[in-house]
Design a protein around this motif. Structure first.
Motif, PDB file in Angstrom:
ATOM      1  N   ALA A 111       0.831  -1.204   0.000  1.00  0.00           N
ATOM      2  CA  ALA A 111       0.000   0.000   0.000  1.00  0.00           C
ATOM      3  C   ALA A 111       0.866   1.255   0.000  1.00  0.00           C
ATOM      4  CB  ALA A 111      -0.926  -0.015   1.217  1.00  0.00           C
ATOM      5  N   VAL A 112       1.965   1.233   0.765  1.00  0.00           N
ATOM      6  CA  VAL A 112       2.882   2.378   0.770  1.00  0.00           C
ATOM      7  C   VAL A 112       3.549   2.535  -0.585  1.00  0.00           C
ATOM      8  CG1 VAL A 112       4.972   3.314   1.814  1.00  0.00           C
ATOM      9  CG2 VAL A 112       3.259   2.209   3.251  1.00  0.00           C
ATOM     10  N   LYS A 113       3.969   1.426  -1.192  1.00  0.00           N
ATOM     11  CA  LYS A 113       4.614   1.486  -2.505  1.00  0.00           C
ATOM     12  C   LYS A 113       3.647   2.000  -3.567  1.00  0.00           C
ATOM     13  CE  LYS A 113       7.870  -2.261  -1.557  1.00  0.00           C
ATOM     14  NZ  LYS A 113       8.353  -3.595  -1.990  1.00  0.00           N
ATOM     15  N   GLN A 114       2.380   1.589  -3.466  1.00  0.00           N
ATOM     16  CA  GLN A 114       1.390   2.054  -4.430  1.00  0.00           C
ATOM     17  C   GLN A 114       1.175   3.552  -4.324  1.00  0.00           C
ATOM     18  OE1 GLN A 114       0.076   0.437  -6.873  1.00  0.00           O
ATOM     19  NE2 GLN A 114      -1.326   2.036  -7.557  1.00  0.00           N
ATOM     20  N   LYS A 115       1.141   4.070  -3.102  1.00  0.00           N
ATOM     21  CA  LYS A 115       0.983   5.510  -2.928  1.00  0.00           C
ATOM     22  C   LYS A 115       2.209   6.257  -3.447  1.00  0.00           C
ATOM     23  CE  LYS A 115      -0.196   9.108   0.391  1.00  0.00           C
ATOM     24  NZ  LYS A 115      -0.512   9.447   1.798  1.00  0.00           N
ATOM     25  N   VAL A 116       3.401   5.694  -3.259  1.00  0.00           N
ATOM     26  CA  VAL A 116       4.619   6.317  -3.781  1.00  0.00           C
ATOM     27  C   VAL A 116       4.554   6.411  -5.293  1.00  0.00           C
ATOM     28  CG1 VAL A 116       7.098   5.987  -4.081  1.00  0.00           C
ATOM     29  CG2 VAL A 116       6.081   5.698  -1.831  1.00  0.00           C
ATOM     30  N   ARG A 117       4.095   5.356  -5.972  1.00  0.00           N
ATOM     31  CA  ARG A 117       4.012   5.369  -7.429  1.00  0.00           C
ATOM     32  C   ARG A 117       2.987   6.383  -7.918  1.00  0.00           C
ATOM     33  NH1 ARG A 117       4.170  -1.204  -8.509  1.00  0.00           N
ATOM     34  NH2 ARG A 117       6.298  -1.512  -7.737  1.00  0.00           N
ATOM     35  N   ILE A 118       1.912   6.543  -7.174  1.00  0.00           N
ATOM     36  CA  ILE A 118       0.918   7.546  -7.555  1.00  0.00           C
ATOM     37  C   ILE A 118       1.507   8.946  -7.403  1.00  0.00           C
ATOM     38  CG2 ILE A 118      -1.312   8.551  -6.935  1.00  0.00           C
ATOM     39  CD1 ILE A 118      -2.235   5.759  -6.145  1.00  0.00           C
ATOM     40  N   GLU A 128       9.880  15.241  -0.867  1.00  0.00           N
ATOM     41  CA  GLU A 128       8.489  15.567  -0.537  1.00  0.00           C
ATOM     42  C   GLU A 128       7.617  14.317  -0.570  1.00  0.00           C
ATOM     43  OE1 GLU A 128       7.113  18.613  -3.091  1.00  0.00           O
ATOM     44  OE2 GLU A 128       8.607  20.084  -2.474  1.00  0.00           O
ATOM     45  N   ILE A 129       7.826  13.454  -1.561  1.00  0.00           N
ATOM     46  CA  ILE A 129       7.055  12.211  -1.640  1.00  0.00           C
ATOM     47  C   ILE A 129       7.362  11.320  -0.438  1.00  0.00           C
ATOM     48  CG2 ILE A 129       6.688  10.124  -3.000  1.00  0.00           C
ATOM     49  CD1 ILE A 129       7.272  11.738  -5.492  1.00  0.00           C
ATOM     50  N   ALA A 130       8.634  11.270  -0.044  1.00  0.00           N
ATOM     51  CA  ALA A 130       9.010  10.464   1.116  1.00  0.00           C
ATOM     52  C   ALA A 130       8.350  10.986   2.386  1.00  0.00           C
ATOM     53  CB  ALA A 130      10.525  10.446   1.264  1.00  0.00           C
ATOM     54  N   ALA A 131       8.279  12.308   2.524  1.00  0.00           N
ATOM     55  CA  ALA A 131       7.653  12.883   3.713  1.00  0.00           C
ATOM     56  C   ALA A 131       6.146  12.639   3.727  1.00  0.00           C
ATOM     57  CB  ALA A 131       7.943  14.383   3.787  1.00  0.00           C
ATOM     58  N   THR A 139      13.648   4.504  -0.794  1.00  0.00           N
ATOM     59  CA  THR A 139      12.510   3.693  -1.227  1.00  0.00           C
ATOM     60  C   THR A 139      11.811   4.336  -2.416  1.00  0.00           C
ATOM     61  OG1 THR A 139      12.178   2.859   1.021  1.00  0.00           O
ATOM     62  CG2 THR A 139      10.324   2.683  -0.499  1.00  0.00           C
ATOM     63  N   VAL A 140      11.655   5.654  -2.379  1.00  0.00           N
ATOM     64  CA  VAL A 140      11.041   6.365  -3.501  1.00  0.00           C
ATOM     65  C   VAL A 140      11.886   6.195  -4.758  1.00  0.00           C
ATOM     66  CG1 VAL A 140      10.268   8.606  -4.339  1.00  0.00           C
ATOM     67  CG2 VAL A 140       9.970   8.015  -1.937  1.00  0.00           C
ATOM     68  N   ALA A 141      13.210   6.279  -4.620  1.00  0.00           N
ATOM     69  CA  ALA A 141      14.098   6.107  -5.776  1.00  0.00           C
ATOM     70  C   ALA A 141      14.003   4.693  -6.341  1.00  0.00           C
ATOM     71  CB  ALA A 141      15.534   6.433  -5.377  1.00  0.00           C
ATOM     72  N   ARG A 142      13.893   3.687  -5.479  1.00  0.00           N
ATOM     73  CA  ARG A 142      13.765   2.307  -5.962  1.00  0.00           C
ATOM     74  C   ARG A 142      12.453   2.100  -6.702  1.00  0.00           C
ATOM     75  NH1 ARG A 142      16.208   0.988  -0.902  1.00  0.00           N
ATOM     76  NH2 ARG A 142      14.140   0.680   0.012  1.00  0.00           N
ATOM     77  N   GLU A 143      11.372   2.684  -6.202  1.00  0.00           N
ATOM     78  CA  GLU A 143      10.098   2.547  -6.887  1.00  0.00           C
ATOM     79  C   GLU A 143      10.110   3.265  -8.246  1.00  0.00           C
ATOM     80  OE1 GLU A 143       7.456   0.638  -6.012  1.00  0.00           O
ATOM     81  OE2 GLU A 143       8.911  -0.082  -4.549  1.00  0.00           O
ATOM     82  N   LEU A 144      10.811   4.396  -8.303  1.00  0.00           N
ATOM     83  CA  LEU A 144      10.933   5.104  -9.576  1.00  0.00           C
ATOM     84  C   LEU A 144      11.692   4.275 -10.591  1.00  0.00           C
ATOM     85  CD1 LEU A 144      10.572   7.672 -11.274  1.00  0.00           C
ATOM     86  CD2 LEU A 144      12.658   8.557 -10.243  1.00  0.00           C
ATOM     87  N   THR A 145      12.762   3.612 -10.144  1.00  0.00           N
ATOM     88  CA  THR A 145      13.533   2.769 -11.044  1.00  0.00           C
ATOM     89  C   THR A 145      12.742   1.547 -11.476  1.00  0.00           C
ATOM     90  OG1 THR A 145      15.542   3.489  -9.892  1.00  0.00           O
ATOM     91  CG2 THR A 145      15.728   1.552 -11.302  1.00  0.00           C
ATOM     92  N   ALA A 146      11.880   1.035 -10.597  1.00  0.00           N
ATOM     93  CA  ALA A 146      11.110  -0.169 -10.911  1.00  0.00           C
ATOM     94  C   ALA A 146       9.920   0.097 -11.812  1.00  0.00           C
ATOM     95  CB  ALA A 146      10.621  -0.826  -9.617  1.00  0.00           C
ATOM     96  N   MET A 147       9.552   1.353 -12.000  1.00  0.00           N
ATOM     97  CA  MET A 147       8.409   1.657 -12.867  1.00  0.00           C
ATOM     98  C   MET A 147       8.744   1.301 -14.302  1.00  0.00           C
ATOM     99  SD  MET A 147       7.076   5.267 -11.255  1.00  0.00           S
ATOM    100  CE  MET A 147       5.685   5.398 -12.379  1.00  0.00           C
ATOM    101  N   GLY A 170      13.196  11.410 -18.152  1.00  0.00           N
ATOM    102  CA  GLY A 170      11.980  10.719 -17.727  1.00  0.00           C
ATOM    103  C   GLY A 170      12.221   9.784 -16.567  1.00  0.00           C
ATOM    104  N   VAL A 171      11.693   8.555 -16.669  1.00  0.00           N
ATOM    105  CA  VAL A 171      11.711   7.587 -15.584  1.00  0.00           C
ATOM    106  C   VAL A 171      13.145   7.230 -15.219  1.00  0.00           C
ATOM    107  CG1 VAL A 171      11.001   5.272 -14.906  1.00  0.00           C
ATOM    108  CG2 VAL A 171       9.490   6.669 -16.305  1.00  0.00           C
ATOM    109  N   GLY A 172      13.427   7.263 -13.920  1.00  0.00           N
ATOM    110  CA  GLY A 172      14.748   6.923 -13.456  1.00  0.00           C
ATOM    111  C   GLY A 172      15.816   7.926 -13.822  1.00  0.00           C
ATOM    112  N   SER A 173      15.415   9.172 -14.147  1.00  0.00           N
ATOM    113  CA  SER A 173      16.330  10.252 -14.527  1.00  0.00           C
ATOM    114  C   SER A 173      17.124   9.924 -15.785  1.00  0.00           C
ATOM    115  CB  SER A 173      17.299  10.577 -13.372  1.00  0.00           C
ATOM    116  OG  SER A 173      16.582  11.021 -12.247  1.00  0.00           O
ATOM    117  N   HIS A 174      16.586   9.009 -16.616  1.00  0.00           N
ATOM    118  CA  HIS A 174      17.243   8.676 -17.864  1.00  0.00           C
ATOM    119  C   HIS A 174      16.726   9.593 -18.978  1.00  0.00           C
ATOM    120  CE1 HIS A 174      19.048   5.147 -16.091  1.00  0.00           C
ATOM    121  NE2 HIS A 174      17.856   4.705 -15.705  1.00  0.00           N
ATOM    122  N   LEU A 175      17.573   9.838 -19.953  1.00  0.00           N
ATOM    123  CA  LEU A 175      17.189  10.649 -21.104  1.00  0.00           C
ATOM    124  C   LEU A 175      16.539   9.759 -22.158  1.00  0.00           C
ATOM    125  CD1 LEU A 175      20.254  13.055 -21.470  1.00  0.00           C
ATOM    126  CD2 LEU A 175      17.941  13.650 -20.764  1.00  0.00           C
TER     127      LEU A 175
END
Length: 309
Positions: A111-118, A128-131, A139-147, A170-175
């Motif tokens: 549930a926490v991971k789902q809210k992070v992805r949203i 800000e998302i972590a707070a 954890t937020v960075a890992r979820e961003l990479t896993a998207m 875009g996703v994962g700070s990749h160009l």
């Protein structure tokens, strides 16, 4: 609803009936007041998954603390569960109770991971998302990479006559590579990578006749794009984006202004004009006002038009 177990299931919106809550307390965890729900996690398995024997006996438990979704991030919520462990008397294999609330070997609920992805779909910083979610920035960075990365799909309508190439972060700070239809400014294609091989491989899927019908391609100052266009679009005119040309001219002008200012003494009138009036030199002549004002750097009444002259 006549027990703490039913109340907790309802309050936390937990559907797993294998979790039985027995107590609730407020404790200090990580320097903050946290809500901690105590309970046990039982397993509904009746047969050994290895030998399919029914000779399963209890073999202790393992205590885990799961970070759960909280309404108020300043008051985190934890599920302190004792996971039931079974042992097969026949093959001596062990089985640990599991729950769909959390992945295996993880202490952060889904549930926490789902809210992070949203929250990642919004223009917010990771801190800000972590707070807001009660998770850590890692954890937020890992979820961003896993998207999932953007997928490539061959356009069936054919190539537009006028294209525009660029990249974006875009996703994962990749160009990523983006191609636009320059006639209607609609997105034509997005590629997960902007490398020369990826772009060439994609546009090579179109026939030479389709690529020969491309009239122009608008790009920035990326030299690799020019080589790709000459290779794939032989009849296309390469157009440099006006924004980048203006940016180059502005940067060159500011460098020349700074170099010229250094030729004068720092207390001279010329140096102060070039040092503190740089914004007025970038304006069009018709935008310069002839109304005088007191300039604190020159210590005189002067208009922007007079200062530029």
């Amino acid at each position: 609803m006549n027990s703490i177990n039913d109340y907790t299931h309802f309050a936390l919106d937990i559907k797993d009936e294998n979790i039985i809550f027995t107590d609730y307390q407020e404790e200090l965890r990580g320097g903050r007041r946290a809500k901690v729900y105590y309970g046990t996690l039982e397993t509904p398995i009746k047969q050994c998954p290895t030998c399919h024997s029914a000779a399963l006996v209890r073999n202790g438990s393992a205590r885990v603390s799961i970070r759960y979704l909280a309404v108020d991030a300043s008051r985190p919520v934890y599920l302190d569960l004792r996971k039931q462990r079974l042992r097969c008397q026949r093959c001596h294999a062990t089985v640990m109770a599991t729950t769909p609330l959390v992945e295996r070997h993880c202490h952060i609920s889904n549930a926490v991971k789902q809210k992070v992805r949203i929250e990642l779909t919004r223009q917010l910083a990771m801190t800000e998302i972590a707070a807001d979610t009660g998770a850590s920035p890692n954890t937020v960075a890992r979820e961003l990479t896993a998207m999932p990365m953007p997928q490539t799909h061959l356009q069936q309508a054919g190539l537009p006559h006028n294209l525009a190439f660029d990249e974006f972060r875009g996703v994962g700070s990749h160009l990523h590579f983006i191609c636009l239809n320059n006639d209607n400014h609609q997105i034509f294609q997005i590629l997960a990578q902007r490398t020369r091989h990826t772009v060439t491989e994609y546009f090579s899927q179109f026939s030479p006749a389709e690529r020969a019908q491309v009239h122009s391609v608008t790009i920035d100052l990326n030299y690799h794009y020019q080589e790709i266009i000459r290779q794939l679009f032989p009849n296309a005119l390469i157009i440099l984006d006006g924004f980048h040309l203006c940016q180059m001219a502005t940067r060159a002008f500011n460098q020349l202004r700074a170099q010229t200012a250094k030729q004068f003494a720092t207390n001279s009138r010329e140096y102060r004009c070039l040092k503190f009036g740089w914004k007025q030199y970038l304006k069009a002549s018709e935008q310069l006002s002839s109304r005088r004002y007191y300039d604190v750097h020159l210590h005189e009444w002067i208009s922007p038009l007079e200062k530029v002259h």
